[in-house]
Design a protein around this motif. Sequence first.
Motif, PDB file in Angstrom:
ATOM      1  N   LYS A 110       0.832  -1.203   0.000  1.00  0.00           N
ATOM      2  CA  LYS A 110       0.000   0.000   0.000  1.00  0.00           C
ATOM      3  C   LYS A 110       0.868   1.255   0.000  1.00  0.00           C
ATOM      4  O   LYS A 110       0.579   2.215  -0.708  1.00  0.00           O
ATOM      5  CB  LYS A 110      -0.931   0.007   1.217  1.00  0.00           C
ATOM      6  CG  LYS A 110      -2.013  -1.044   1.126  1.00  0.00           C
ATOM      7  CD  LYS A 110      -2.888  -1.078   2.369  1.00  0.00           C
ATOM      8  CE  LYS A 110      -3.901   0.036   2.404  1.00  0.00           C
ATOM      9  NZ  LYS A 110      -4.839  -0.114   3.540  1.00  0.00           N
ATOM     10  N   GLN A 127       1.072   4.037  -2.985  1.00  0.00           N
ATOM     11  CA  GLN A 127       0.755   5.423  -2.638  1.00  0.00           C
ATOM     12  C   GLN A 127       1.823   6.373  -3.197  1.00  0.00           C
ATOM     13  O   GLN A 127       1.514   7.404  -3.786  1.00  0.00           O
ATOM     14  CB  GLN A 127       0.672   5.545  -1.113  1.00  0.00           C
ATOM     15  CG  GLN A 127       0.235   6.892  -0.611  1.00  0.00           C
ATOM     16  CD  GLN A 127      -1.280   7.063  -0.672  1.00  0.00           C
ATOM     17  OE1 GLN A 127      -2.006   6.352  -0.003  1.00  0.00           O
ATOM     18  NE2 GLN A 127      -1.716   7.980  -1.497  1.00  0.00           N
ATOM     19  N   LYS A 139      -6.863   3.288  -2.812  1.00  0.00           N
ATOM     20  CA  LYS A 139      -7.798   2.412  -2.099  1.00  0.00           C
ATOM     21  C   LYS A 139      -7.665   1.022  -2.717  1.00  0.00           C
ATOM     22  O   LYS A 139      -7.565   0.898  -3.938  1.00  0.00           O
ATOM     23  CB  LYS A 139      -9.219   2.948  -2.282  1.00  0.00           C
ATOM     24  CG  LYS A 139     -10.290   2.139  -1.596  1.00  0.00           C
ATOM     25  CD  LYS A 139     -11.638   2.869  -1.639  1.00  0.00           C
ATOM     26  CE  LYS A 139     -12.526   2.331  -2.731  1.00  0.00           C
ATOM     27  NZ  LYS A 139     -13.940   2.747  -2.608  1.00  0.00           N
ATOM     28  N   LEU A 140      -7.683  -0.002  -1.885  1.00  0.00           N
ATOM     29  CA  LEU A 140      -7.601  -1.364  -2.401  1.00  0.00           C
ATOM     30  C   LEU A 140      -8.959  -2.041  -2.263  1.00  0.00           C
ATOM     31  O   LEU A 140      -9.678  -1.841  -1.290  1.00  0.00           O
ATOM     32  CB  LEU A 140      -6.546  -2.171  -1.636  1.00  0.00           C
ATOM     33  CG  LEU A 140      -5.114  -1.642  -1.726  1.00  0.00           C
ATOM     34  CD1 LEU A 140      -4.170  -2.558  -0.942  1.00  0.00           C
ATOM     35  CD2 LEU A 140      -4.649  -1.543  -3.167  1.00  0.00           C
ATOM     36  N   LEU A 141      -9.291  -2.847  -3.277  1.00  0.00           N
ATOM     37  CA  LEU A 141     -10.540  -3.613  -3.266  1.00  0.00           C
ATOM     38  C   LEU A 141     -10.188  -5.070  -3.498  1.00  0.00           C
ATOM     39  O   LEU A 141      -9.271  -5.364  -4.256  1.00  0.00           O
ATOM     40  CB  LEU A 141     -11.443  -3.144  -4.414  1.00  0.00           C
ATOM     41  CG  LEU A 141     -11.986  -1.725  -4.328  1.00  0.00           C
ATOM     42  CD1 LEU A 141     -12.468  -1.263  -5.690  1.00  0.00           C
ATOM     43  CD2 LEU A 141     -13.125  -1.682  -3.327  1.00  0.00           C
ATOM     44  N   PRO A 142     -10.931  -5.995  -2.874  1.00  0.00           N
ATOM     45  CA  PRO A 142     -10.602  -7.398  -3.101  1.00  0.00           C
ATOM     46  C   PRO A 142     -10.768  -7.761  -4.571  1.00  0.00           C
ATOM     47  O   PRO A 142     -11.738  -7.349  -5.202  1.00  0.00           O
ATOM     48  CB  PRO A 142     -11.628  -8.162  -2.255  1.00  0.00           C
ATOM     49  CG  PRO A 142     -12.390  -7.163  -1.489  1.00  0.00           C
ATOM     50  CD  PRO A 142     -12.099  -5.807  -2.017  1.00  0.00           C
ATOM     51  N   ALA A 154      -5.620  -7.691  -5.009  1.00  0.00           N
ATOM     52  CA  ALA A 154      -6.407  -6.468  -4.857  1.00  0.00           C
ATOM     53  C   ALA A 154      -6.494  -5.710  -6.165  1.00  0.00           C
ATOM     54  O   ALA A 154      -5.569  -5.712  -6.964  1.00  0.00           O
ATOM     55  CB  ALA A 154      -5.778  -5.560  -3.803  1.00  0.00           C
ATOM     56  N   GLU A 185     -10.595   2.714 -10.842  1.00  0.00           N
ATOM     57  CA  GLU A 185      -9.797   1.482 -10.777  1.00  0.00           C
ATOM     58  C   GLU A 185      -8.649   1.565 -11.770  1.00  0.00           C
ATOM     59  O   GLU A 185      -8.833   1.916 -12.924  1.00  0.00           O
ATOM     60  CB  GLU A 185     -10.685   0.276 -11.068  1.00  0.00           C
ATOM     61  CG  GLU A 185     -11.666   0.026  -9.934  1.00  0.00           C
ATOM     62  CD  GLU A 185     -12.465  -1.253 -10.109  1.00  0.00           C
ATOM     63  OE1 GLU A 185     -12.180  -2.011 -11.037  1.00  0.00           O
ATOM     64  OE2 GLU A 185     -13.363  -1.483  -9.286  1.00  0.00           O
TER      65      GLU A 185
END
Lengths: 809, 334
Positions: free
Chosen positions: B221, B225, B239-242, B252, B276
């Motif tokens: 992360k 960043q 932001k991370l999403l599964p 992610a 995304e």
Amino acid sequence: MRVKLSALHAAIDFDYTPEELVTKLGDVGIEIESTESTAATFKDVFVARVMHTALHPTHHRLQLVDLDLGPRGTTSVCTAATNVREGDIIPVVIPGGRTADGMDIATRMFGTVESFGMLCSWKELGLDGDLLSSEEKEGILHLGSGAIVGSLFEEAWPIGDTAFEVSVTPDRGDALSVLGLARWIEVLKARDADQPFDMGDIKLPLPSTLPHARNDGDLAVTINDQSLCSSYIGVLVQDVASGPSSHAFRTQLYQLCVRPVSRIVDMTNLCLKQYGQPTHAFDYDRLQEHRIIVRTSLPGETIVTLDGVVRSLEPGTLVIADAAVPVAVAGVMGGLTSSVTAATTRIVFEIAHFDPRAVAHASRHLGIKSDAAYLYERGTDPGLTVSAVPSVLSALVREQCLGSYVSCVASAGIPVPAKPPLSLDLDRVNGYLGSNLDAADMQRLFGYEGITSSITGTTLSVTPPSFRGDLTSWPEYVEEIVRMEGYNEFPSHTPNLVLRRGSESPLKALCKRLRQILVGIGLVESCTVSFVRESTVTAMGLPPAPLLLNPLTVDWDALRPTMAVGLAGAAVRNLSRGREGFASFEIGKTFSVRDQSFDEETRLGILLTGKWQDANWTTPAASTSIFVLKGIIESVLRDLHVSCNVVSSDSAILETGASVLVSSETMALGTLGILRHDVGALLGLERDTFYAEFSVDALLKSIPAIGFKEFSRFPSIRRDIAVLVDSSMTAGQVQAILTEHGGPLLKKIVVFDSFQGDSLPTGKKSVGFSMEFASPDRTLLGDEVDVLVSSVEAALATRVGGILRRTRV
Amino acid sequence: MPSTIDEIRTALETRLTATRDAQDVRNAQIEYLGKKGTVTALLKQISGVAEDQRRQFGEQVNALKQWAAQAIEQKLSDLSSKAHRYDIDFSLPGQLMPAGKKHILTQVEEEVESVFLSMGFDIEEGPEIEQEYYNFEALNIPADHPARDMQDTFYLAPGMLLRTHTSPIQVRTMKRENPPIRMIATGRCYRRDAIDASHTPVFTQVEGLVVDKGITFADLKGVLQEFVRGVFGSSTNVKLLPSFFPFVEPGAETAISCPICGGKGCPTCKNSGWIEMGGSGMVHQNVLQEVGYDTSIYQGFAFGWGIERIAMIKYGIRDIRMFYDNDLDFLGQF
């Protein structure tokens, strides 16, 4: 996968709005790509029963239809529709009402007959045509038996709803059904309420024991290798009477986004969509000896699949066979000889769990993509679903009056034994995530997903539910911790890494430098696709290019052996838009093939055509020419300190006599010249085009190490001479004589002029040279330079001809 | 060259009036009054003039010399002391220079590379014609795995394909070198996608990989960043999403706060405030084991983003096909 909100609400209670659901599911890794809400836009549409039909007395293309509206009485309408018979249940919009496409309905005269409304097709009701059968889309919509006569249409048909398009990653096979999505909604609820996952919240019927299970010899099921098929259940139905599904079942399919076909197919599709469990129907009487054997195929076996294609089976393919031959490719597609036909009276429904890899392999090897294979290869639930779906199917058979007799015949291996627990080390998990969770935290997070766990010291022993076939190793459990805690709840910091400089390859650095030089000169960089058409390459006279086995289009069936095709395409595009010229370069890979061995090389292509700079009040337009191109190459090589030789050379794509090979001291670097006009025409370029292509790898190998060289700090002296020589002589040959006889003080020679014709004798040309003399240690005198020039002139006179002019500067 | 006294005078007068350049005045001084100058040459001619005209000619030439010397001195003095008022029409355009331009994809790629070079990442390369093993098997995508459907592949021969991502370079690098690994790879990739506004069969990726002792998800992360702020500006968030990519676990999808609206919501981010950008995750154990790393000691993270996507978001380009059309009206904008 498409599914509607009403189908999810039928499977589980929840309070999330569609927007909340999209966000929350996305947060756990189930992406809703789009949502579409529908509402009834029609008014006063009722369900009616046709009591009587008659021809219109004067308009013979119209019918008079008397309708029963139940408690609302009766009415009659005129219609041009031809699919209306006595007893049909159909929608009608009455005067004062409106259709979905905005037509206001009033009483209307057809000749002498009054019509009190209009019968509706799917279009007037604004239904989703994708979810209707071809019969339903023909003429007036027919509602199946069971629709309540006199009711409002929106009460009889699920109009107001929200459809979700769900995008599921390959590891989320467990979410490819209404049941699966309901389970994830239960996970969300559990997490929001900080409660453990409870399967009991799921409202879909999930009986865990098989109904009427028996094995009385009517059907024999055998599994030869239980690692490829953990369970197989046959549901036997007799006295089969097929036909369309009932109205209630029909509307359920609409909510599930399943298009109706027939009662049998609708039932199998419901199991697939609702439970994520593929099923298949065999004609029981076409199974030899009424046997089902799950086995791998033998050498030489073939099958005719449902699509009518004869397919030879790779030995070892998982198949369903009867006593004699394969009758289905397991989990992929059924066979034609055992399929259900209009004459079928007895059916065996198959409910099974096959090994995902076995199905995936067969599906790819045979090139069959089916809904069943899609689900099986992503992993179906070997536990609850396999035992629940036979019961669900049996109940449907009774409800839909498909047959008169039901029995379940189960193979060995039911219920499927649970997976052994896996040990998870607390420190390892925290060391992986950079987190500081304790065992109780992890247990709580696992609990939301129905993963059972027990704590022993710093170790968690975890067991997944049967539908989570994706959980097989510890990092996968780590992912579940992250998923439940929230991907963004974890800390972020830059790693503690040793200080060092990043490096790039010399080739990469050279590419950057070349771009910088060429852009500085004024060229625009292009990026063109690496594909070309093979026939173009052949017509250009180039060696064969590597061919794609599965090109996207015939125009792109090979890999480029030259940068010329792409750059020419870019030029054509710009010229066709009214530009007067194009000057561009591209650096990228070119490809070759020899003896089935592929090779790639980084090359620089430069293409010039027409004007490369517009005119304005200060300057006339600058046209490209072969010497502009040569000048660009010379500038590049000078910048790289590469000294080069230029010799005439033939090239496949360049004009003879207008093509040279440029080499460094050790190797060939590239070619430049005028693009062959037939090649230009082939590529769509009709005007003179100048093209160079260089190997960046060769350039890299030719760049010398550089160091300081002493230079003269004293003023230099210039002398210009014009030499009259035979036309056949090159400027380079004359210049070599200047260099040879000019002595060490001759620092620089510039060709300032070259012409023939006009006042000059035929067969002669004049070349003008400007020579610059300088000494590293003193100011030269004009007289001593004149002596040097005289010796040059003498050499020229004896070797090539006369001096035309001499100028002191 | 002017030859009569009047011509010489007129020529010099015109020249001095026209020029604003002191060097030019000095050059004129040499040309007229220097040893080989025009006026000097006339002076030398005096003795050769017929006796009856000598005196008059001599006086005229000397007067010319005096006038010239004074005019030049005066001009030099004017130039050094007096602020002259020019009257130039600056609405006229300047002389046109050839305007070269790097392709926008190159610009973005070099920008990304410079961010990572500054963080001590090496830039690795690999072949575009790749072995199936490096592209798939070694990355935990066995034959028949549904994940292969995510990347529709061009084949050249059995087992030989056009790389569908830059990830095979990870494998090649790890097989060649021992940890610590800190690398990115940029390059052209190929997928057999139908062409539309967001797909071309040729595209460019940037791939990152860090493997060492104690590399964590938190490090991933942090590095993303830094990367995002280096490219999109220092107020951009990650932001991370599964999500699922076979070679990482946990995997992610990475979203950035919309650089166009600053996260408030706009058409580009579909009013979500987030866009995304690409995949990332902790390197899958199977991948590390395949290259022979000891997974009880080493762990790491990886990510792979599209250069076209970065350029599209950064500059608001709506159609990916424009990158490969090479229209000068497009290329000239960046």
